[in-house]
Scaffold this motif. Sequence first.
Motif, PDB file in Angstrom:
ATOM      1  N   ALA A  91       0.823  -1.222   0.069  1.00  0.00           N
ATOM      2  CA  ALA A  91       0.278   0.075  -0.058  1.00  0.00           C
ATOM      3  C   ALA A  91       0.729   1.115   0.061  1.00  0.00           C
ATOM      4  O   ALA A  91       0.358   2.373  -0.473  1.00  0.00           O
ATOM      5  N   CYS A  92       2.081   1.205   0.481  1.00  0.00           N
ATOM      6  CA  CYS A  92       2.880   2.396   0.683  1.00  0.00           C
ATOM      7  C   CYS A  92       4.134   2.219  -0.358  1.00  0.00           C
ATOM      8  O   CYS A  92       5.288   2.781  -0.046  1.00  0.00           O
ATOM      9  N   GLN A  93       4.055   1.123  -1.208  1.00  0.00           N
ATOM     10  CA  GLN A  93       5.471   0.938  -2.315  1.00  0.00           C
ATOM     11  C   GLN A  93       6.592   0.591  -1.458  1.00  0.00           C
ATOM     12  O   GLN A  93       7.597   1.254  -1.670  1.00  0.00           O
ATOM     13  N   ALA A  94       6.524  -0.138  -0.626  1.00  0.00           N
ATOM     14  CA  ALA A  94       7.755  -0.738   0.000  1.00  0.00           C
ATOM     15  C   ALA A  94       7.851  -2.284  -0.043  1.00  0.00           C
ATOM     16  O   ALA A  94       8.085  -2.975   1.167  1.00  0.00           O
ATOM     17  N   VAL A  95       8.010  -2.807  -1.195  1.00  0.00           N
ATOM     18  CA  VAL A  95       7.856  -4.297  -1.479  1.00  0.00           C
ATOM     19  C   VAL A  95       9.369  -4.598  -1.823  1.00  0.00           C
ATOM     20  O   VAL A  95       9.552  -5.801  -2.277  1.00  0.00           O
ATOM     21  N   GLU A  96      10.085  -3.712  -2.315  1.00  0.00           N
ATOM     22  CA  GLU A  96      11.411  -3.892  -2.396  1.00  0.00           C
ATOM     23  C   GLU A  96      12.321  -4.479  -1.490  1.00  0.00           C
ATOM     24  O   GLU A  96      12.285  -3.905  -0.352  1.00  0.00           O
ATOM     25  N   ASP A  97      13.669  -5.054  -1.855  1.00  0.00           N
ATOM     26  CA  ASP A  97      14.443  -5.524  -0.644  1.00  0.00           C
ATOM     27  C   ASP A  97      15.012  -4.286  -0.088  1.00  0.00           C
ATOM     28  O   ASP A  97      15.561  -3.464  -0.926  1.00  0.00           O
ATOM     29  N   GLY A  98      15.010  -4.183   1.096  1.00  0.00           N
ATOM     30  CA  GLY A  98      15.828  -3.192   1.950  1.00  0.00           C
ATOM     31  C   GLY A  98      14.642  -2.262   2.308  1.00  0.00           C
ATOM     32  O   GLY A  98      15.065  -1.306   3.324  1.00  0.00           O
ATOM     33  N   GLN A  99      13.418  -2.144   1.834  1.00  0.00           N
ATOM     34  CA  GLN A  99      12.416  -1.320   2.203  1.00  0.00           C
ATOM     35  C   GLN A  99      11.829  -1.744   3.418  1.00  0.00           C
ATOM     36  O   GLN A  99      11.065  -2.477   3.378  1.00  0.00           O
ATOM     37  N   MET A 100      11.984  -1.043   4.641  1.00  0.00           N
ATOM     38  CA  MET A 100      11.229  -1.314   5.782  1.00  0.00           C
ATOM     39  C   MET A 100      10.006  -0.532   5.887  1.00  0.00           C
ATOM     40  O   MET A 100       9.673   0.627   5.824  1.00  0.00           O
TER      41      MET A 100
ATOM     42  N   GLY B  26       7.396 -14.481   2.629  1.00  0.00           N
ATOM     43  CA  GLY B  26       6.554 -14.169   3.763  1.00  0.00           C
ATOM     44  C   GLY B  26       6.005 -12.750   3.380  1.00  0.00           C
ATOM     45  O   GLY B  26       4.961 -12.520   3.749  1.00  0.00           O
ATOM     46  N   LEU B  27       6.638 -11.800   2.535  1.00  0.00           N
ATOM     47  CA  LEU B  27       5.973 -10.715   2.316  1.00  0.00           C
ATOM     48  C   LEU B  27       5.817 -10.525   0.933  1.00  0.00           C
ATOM     49  O   LEU B  27       4.729 -10.120   0.405  1.00  0.00           O
ATOM     50  N   VAL B  28       6.671 -10.932  -0.004  1.00  0.00           N
ATOM     51  CA  VAL B  28       6.635 -10.858  -1.561  1.00  0.00           C
ATOM     52  C   VAL B  28       7.350 -12.069  -2.109  1.00  0.00           C
ATOM     53  O   VAL B  28       8.240 -12.541  -1.513  1.00  0.00           O
TER      54      VAL B  28
ATOM     55  N   ASP C 153       1.872  -9.638 -10.675  1.00  0.00           N
ATOM     56  CA  ASP C 153       2.558  -9.678  -9.283  1.00  0.00           C
ATOM     57  C   ASP C 153       2.307  -8.703  -8.375  1.00  0.00           C
ATOM     58  O   ASP C 153       1.774  -7.582  -8.741  1.00  0.00           O
ATOM     59  N   VAL C 154       2.634  -8.806  -7.155  1.00  0.00           N
ATOM     60  CA  VAL C 154       2.145  -7.662  -6.141  1.00  0.00           C
ATOM     61  C   VAL C 154       3.142  -6.620  -6.461  1.00  0.00           C
ATOM     62  O   VAL C 154       2.449  -5.399  -6.164  1.00  0.00           O
ATOM     63  N   PRO C 155       4.443  -6.720  -6.606  1.00  0.00           N
ATOM     64  CA  PRO C 155       5.263  -5.291  -6.977  1.00  0.00           C
ATOM     65  C   PRO C 155       4.516  -4.691  -8.010  1.00  0.00           C
ATOM     66  O   PRO C 155       4.749  -3.388  -7.892  1.00  0.00           O
ATOM     67  N   ALA C 156       4.000  -5.284  -9.208  1.00  0.00           N
ATOM     68  CA  ALA C 156       3.648  -4.589 -10.420  1.00  0.00           C
ATOM     69  C   ALA C 156       2.324  -3.754  -9.773  1.00  0.00           C
ATOM     70  O   ALA C 156       2.035  -2.582 -10.116  1.00  0.00           O
ATOM     71  N   ALA C 157       1.602  -4.450  -9.007  1.00  0.00           N
ATOM     72  CA  ALA C 157       0.069  -3.829  -8.418  1.00  0.00           C
ATOM     73  C   ALA C 157       0.666  -2.784  -7.574  1.00  0.00           C
ATOM     74  O   ALA C 157      -0.283  -1.716  -7.291  1.00  0.00           O
ATOM     75  N   ALA C 158       1.472  -3.041  -6.863  1.00  0.00           N
ATOM     76  CA  ALA C 158       2.093  -1.947  -5.658  1.00  0.00           C
ATOM     77  C   ALA C 158       2.499  -0.664  -6.567  1.00  0.00           C
ATOM     78  O   ALA C 158       2.152   0.410  -6.166  1.00  0.00           O
ATOM     79  N   LYS C 159       3.155  -0.794  -7.479  1.00  0.00           N
ATOM     80  CA  LYS C 159       3.635   0.386  -8.388  1.00  0.00           C
ATOM     81  C   LYS C 159       2.602   1.137  -8.879  1.00  0.00           C
ATOM     82  O   LYS C 159       2.615   2.351  -8.918  1.00  0.00           O
ATOM     83  N   ALA C 160       1.506   0.500  -9.265  1.00  0.00           N
ATOM     84  CA  ALA C 160       0.327   1.363  -9.864  1.00  0.00           C
ATOM     85  C   ALA C 160      -0.683   1.686  -8.817  1.00  0.00           C
ATOM     86  O   ALA C 160      -1.109   2.825  -8.996  1.00  0.00           O
ATOM     87  N   MET C 161      -0.873   0.929  -7.632  1.00  0.00           N
ATOM     88  CA  MET C 161      -2.165   1.027  -6.742  1.00  0.00           C
ATOM     89  C   MET C 161      -1.582   1.806  -5.279  1.00  0.00           C
ATOM     90  O   MET C 161      -2.302   2.453  -4.736  1.00  0.00           O
ATOM     91  N   GLY C 162      -0.301   1.671  -5.318  1.00  0.00           N
ATOM     92  CA  GLY C 162       0.102   2.128  -3.886  1.00  0.00           C
ATOM     93  C   GLY C 162       0.583   3.700  -3.997  1.00  0.00           C
ATOM     94  O   GLY C 162       0.918   4.205  -4.969  1.00  0.00           O
TER      95      GLY C 162
END
Length: 556
Positions: free
Chosen positions: A280-289, A319-321, A492-501
Amino acid sequence: MSDEKYVCGIDFGTLSGRAIIVRVSDGEEMGSAVHEYKNAVMDRVLTAHADEPLPPDFALQYPEDYIEVLKIAVPEAIRRSGVKPEDIIGVGTDFTSATMIATDENGWPLCQRQEFADHIHAYVKLWKHHGGQAEADQIIALAKKRGEKWLKRYGDTLSSEFMLPKLLETFHKDRAVYDAMKCYVDGVDWIVWQLTGNYVRSAGATGYKALYQDGTFPSQDFFAELDPEFANAFDKLDAPVGQLGDKAGEITAEAAAWTGLKAGTPVAVGNIDAHVTAPACQAVEDGQMTAILGTSSVFVVSGPELREVPGMFGVVDGGLVKGSWGFEGGQSAVGDIFAWFTQNCVPPSYHDEAAGRGISIHELLTEKAADQEIGQHGLVAIDWHNGNRSVLVDANLSGAIVGQTLTTSPEDQYRALMEATAFGFRVIIEAFAENDVEITEVVAAGGLLKNSFLMQMYSDVTRKPLSLAVSAYAGALGSAIHGAVAAGAYPDVPAAAKAMGKKIPNAYTPSEEAAVEYDKLYAEYKTLHDYFGRGGNDVMYRLKDIKREAAARKHG
């Protein structure tokens, strides 16, 4: 509008559930609704049945309160959105994790059967139920004795909040309930079961809170060594495990009647309420807490490799992505501490002043606290009022404020408690860093974001810039994103997060001048942290024992 498609996100929190309708193309929130649980959290008396007193460390809920969210909040969100049900192409849900429900083979909760209405262990054991601490200790001791490799994935310790201590507690305390239950279901999965008729375990919740690692639970031999008659516990956990973003099933006719959604609408595998905030806040890449700051706080971050961090709450593959290892740490109480303080430790004159000015007591105390210099109050507090989740993982620990005098004011103590939660946050960040889990960005979400003074304090204490989630319903938005993926709208979730988060980058940046002053208080916090939490003085344990003994005498 007819060309646009939408998804529904449903977020089940500690005290209420909320639903939102979200546009698939850009994440625009079209309508939302909130429904508060009638029975809230039952931690003193069993309000769902004859107001029966509860033992210490209990936190129970009533499952029908969750169904009411489906019947009330979801239809209201649809009505407010103006969206037609046939244009809603997917549904995602999230839930407080390790909120455990004892059911029959069809998912019907035992506490809703007449013969178990007065059995406290038949009720939902909320995530913050700590009645199974003795069982957690027993599990840890056996795992260490046997050299169980999975224990390292949980920081070499386990919380009493986890599934297995709660199940073993039921086995020890109420065999009738234990023997009658066919399934011990995480709320994350139970609500999906109610919507779809399919019992599918979430890879996230099952990995983090049910000890599911590398495709399996702990061995049946392990359960048997806890107690030979406990060996069949393995059977109560068995169900297919679904990956995050996958489809768990489709809305049934019954669930369609509850919610106003169209029967056959895809429903995503369930997720943990805190974890689902990351997309929801575009924090699904490695290292983003992602820091979810509310009644409690949860910190999640993905990384490319397995790292075993002492005192972390868990690390799970996917567990997250999908494709990354997801790490979790957390604090068992944050907003709950502030609420406790205002309800029990603030004189009426302060409440009168807040009411007279038309502001909340929290706003008044924050205003007064913000007017102080760092360290002016002469206090240091420990944020363990509901135990310590990370990095000590110990529910027997309790809160403290050191340095009080006859001139100590409510705002002094309130600020010290704020600082304690910031220091606890810093301990967790440092633990990850010391064990090669990289933190490149911190993105904050949750109800505490409205307190800008607290957010700046968190940035100063941790020396980390804070980005902020935009949505007030970040959990529900994250669930909606998963619903969009399950419906096939995104790969996938990262693609959706980029558009919707959505997020606000670097909304708060640290002040080095303030950070240096906070370092002095943090040093004192760390001294007390290790003194009380690492064996220097077991007074908090002894006080808990005395409390339990007194409660036992009182209740016979």
